[in-house]
Design an enzyme around this catalytic site. Structure first.
Site, PDB file in Angstrom:
ATOM      1  N   LYS A  77      13.781  11.508  -4.757  1.00 50.42           N
ATOM      2  CA  LYS A  77      13.901  10.129  -4.257  1.00 50.42           C
ATOM      3  C   LYS A  77      15.326   9.639  -4.519  1.00 50.42           C
ATOM      4  O   LYS A  77      15.876   9.894  -5.593  1.00 50.42           O
ATOM      5  CB  LYS A  77      12.888   9.238  -4.978  1.00 50.42           C
ATOM      6  N   SER A 152       7.273   2.282  -2.524  1.00 46.97           N
ATOM      7  CA  SER A 152       8.615   2.498  -2.044  1.00 46.97           C
ATOM      8  C   SER A 152       9.007   3.966  -1.879  1.00 46.97           C
ATOM      9  O   SER A 152      10.035   4.264  -1.279  1.00 46.97           O
ATOM     10  CB  SER A 152       9.601   1.842  -3.005  1.00 46.97           C
ATOM     11  N   SER A 176       4.361   2.600  -6.311  1.00 45.14           N
ATOM     12  CA  SER A 176       5.304   3.195  -5.363  1.00 45.14           C
ATOM     13  C   SER A 176       5.206   4.702  -5.187  1.00 45.14           C
ATOM     14  O   SER A 176       5.861   5.260  -4.306  1.00 45.14           O
ATOM     15  CB  SER A 176       6.739   2.846  -5.772  1.00 45.14           C
TER      16      SER A 176
END
Lengths: 487, 100
Positions: A77, A152, A176
């Site tokens: 990420k 997210s 997330s």
């Protein structure tokens, strides 16, 4: 090759059936072919990954020892550092920022011979539940391209779902990892707070943030946790837990016999019909596997969102004060004074959601309001922790849905409170520091994945993963999205 | 209902060192009013004699200390590699005490 799990592909590489270079070239081609439809990667580390792959092929040829993730393409990420590569956090503020050190997780992946193939898209600074808040482009859901991938960590969930990587990291501050995993039909795990080092993760809400894995199956989640779930002296909240075997012996016989699973039925009353129906079906499967279902009281969780949006934004407003346009990140070109640099760089660099959250966090911490908001929220957080402690006196695991509904269409949710309600069932694990997993439990009528969430007491990460494995195996759900089930 | 208004927002912008456009301000004000009204629901929770959460790890939380030793940290060139402006191995900023 895309149909293999991370473990299967690693074993094929170790047996010499496929080279690391051909694995890497294959997945890079797959990203080049498919990712224009998804937007899951912010950058592909072509040169770096091919270099690593060639090294691995030489190591294998020479009979040198290879790591637990040898030859497995892993995505990181883009709020987590890989030395020398961009870390944008999905923000214009850091669009050119190159990490000057490695995060602990990137180090551990590289030590265990994983191939870091790219950096995945996210809501700006991980603030969002749909990946529509990335400053660059939104991520589309591999099961339905009109829909969001969740957030997210929506770049990571979409990339793993479409098999553009066989594992990825996410960061989970209020759901997330788990919500995007459920939206995209993959497995996502938020470990106990402190189980995975946060060193090299750009901080959002430090008392809530936790890095964790996303993968196509629970066995791979266990494999990745064995690699990244280690004590780290560079993170003062890192737990000193001895190395554990997450999957290992006897896993095929894992069931729920003698396991009490708590369900907070009263708290779940207001759910979307389709997701509630699916949840009840999952509970029936747990019973089939031998679980005893007990009713538990977690009504305090109806306040989760209010607590979260006070604490997370308060912590974020402090953490994001470092972005001042002086040492790194964008600096406004029209700024003439030092004060202008702060004001204008932050105006140019941050998107609306981030600005809003910094302001909210500053407001709840400001003189005159701190008692009503921040201190109050810290007290109610204690009540959430206590409610879970009491619940775990009567059960071994807690089962809950992951999200109130399956993936929604891009642009469908505009109201901020409605968007924050996406995290209604996931925030509690962050507030109480618990390990929690999202594992696919089926499809909605319109063919969108739904997930089941299992939570355990702190440090019981292994138990959560092993029971999720049993559920997944029993269900035998095909989680390959039809649009990407092709070469 | 909270008394969050345009003036509060302007004060916050100053505190946060963020300037917003007029258009952004309208949207942020509407959203923040809604959110603040929502989080005020916490007032109804009885928290008398409930301690604040200091660490989510409870008894597992430990104060971590280490020896104060010099180690290899970032080199100057690494540190400066992301700086927007620099001069002679230092970060350059506009004059602080004397502006034009």
């Amino acid at each position: 090759m895309y149909k293999f799990s991370a473990k299967e592909l690693r074993d094929k590489f170790l047996r010499g059936e496929v080279s690391a270079e051909s694995i890497t070239e294959y997945f890079i081609k797959r990203i080049e072919k498919f990712d224009s439809q998804l937007g899951s990667f912010l950058c592909v580390l072509k040169e770096r990954s091919l270099k690593k792959a060639k090294e691995l092929d030489i190591k294998r040829k020479n009979g040198q020892k290879l790591g637990k993730l040898a030859g497995v393409p892993i995505a990181i990420k883009d709020n987590t550092h890989i030395k020398g590569e961009l870390t944008t956090c999905g923000s214009m503020f850091l669009k050119n920022y190159r990490a000057v050190f490695n995060s602990t997780v990137s180090n551990l992946f590289e030590e265990e011979d994983a191939i870091l193939i790219g950096k995945t898209n996210l809501d700006e600074f991980a603030m969002g539940s749909s990946n529509e808040k990335s400053a660059f482009f939104p991520v589309h859901n591999p099961w339905n391209l009109k829909c969001v991938s969740g957030g997210s960590s929506g770049g990571s969930s979409a990339a793993v779902s479409a098999r553009l990587a066989l594992g990825a990291t996410g960061s989970d501050t209020g759901g997330s990892i788990r919500q995007p995993a459920s939206f995209c039909g993959v497995v996502g795990f938020k470990p106990t707070y402190g189980r995975v080092s946060r060193y090299g993760l750009v901080a959002f809400g430090s008392s809530l943030d936790q890095i964790g894995p996303l993968a196509t199956c629970t066995e791979d989640i266990g494999l990745i946790m064995e690699v990244i779930g280690k004590h780290c002296p560079k993170d003062s909240t890192s737990l000193k837990i001895p190395q554990e075997e997450f999957i290992g012996k006897g896993i095929d016989k894992q069931r729920f016999d003698d396991v009490k699973v708590g369900v907070p039925w009263h708290f779940l009353e207001d759910m979307d019909d389709a997701n509630f129906k699916s949840f009840k079906e999952s509970i029936s499967r747990l019973k089939d596997l031998g679980a005893e279902i007990v009713d538990i009281n977690l009504d305090i969780l109806k306040h989760s969102i209010a607590i979260y949006y006070i604490l997370a934004t308060a912590e974020a407003s402090t953490n994001l004060a470092r972005f001042d346009g002086i040492r790194y990140g964008v600096r406004s070109e029209v700024a003439k004074t030092l004060n202008d640099i702060y004001d204008l760089s932050r105006e140019d660099g941050f998107g609306p959601e981030v600005k809003k959250r910094i302001m909210l966090g500053t407001y709840v911490l400001s003189s005159g309001y701190e008692h009503a908001y921040y201190k109050k929220a810290q007290k109610v957080r204690t009540l959430v922790i206590r409610a879970f402690e009491e619940a775990f006196e009567n059960c071994n695991l807690v089962a809950m849905p992951v999200s109130p509904s399956p993936a929604f269409e891009i642009g469908a949710i505009q109201d901020p409170i409605q968007m924050y309600f996406q995290d209604l069932f996931t925030i509690c694990a962050n507030l109480a520091g618990l390990p929690a997993i999202s594992v696919p439990s089926g499809l909605s009528k319109d063919k969108k994945p739904i997930g089941l969430q299992l939570l355990g007491p702190q440090t019981q990460d292994v138990s959560v993963i092993r029971h999720a494995y049993a559920f997944e195996k029993f269900l035998n759900f095909n989680n390959l999205p039809p649009l990407f089930d092709k070469e | 209902m909270s008394n969050f208004d345009k003036k509060t927002l302007e004060d916050l912008e100053r505190l946060c060192r963020i300037k917003c456009t007029e258009e952004e301000n309208v949207a942020i004000l509407t959203d923040l009013k809604k959110i603040i009204d929502y989080i005020e629901e916490l007032a109804e929770v009885d928290t008398e004699n409930v301690p604040s959460c200091r660490s989510v790890l409870g008894s597992m939380h430990q104060n971590v200390t280490r020896e104060d030793v010099v180690g290899k940290t970032l080199s100057t060139s690494d540190f400066l590699s992301n700086a927007p402006d620099q001069i002679g191995g230092m970060i350059r900023i506009p004059p602080v005490l004397k502006s034009e």
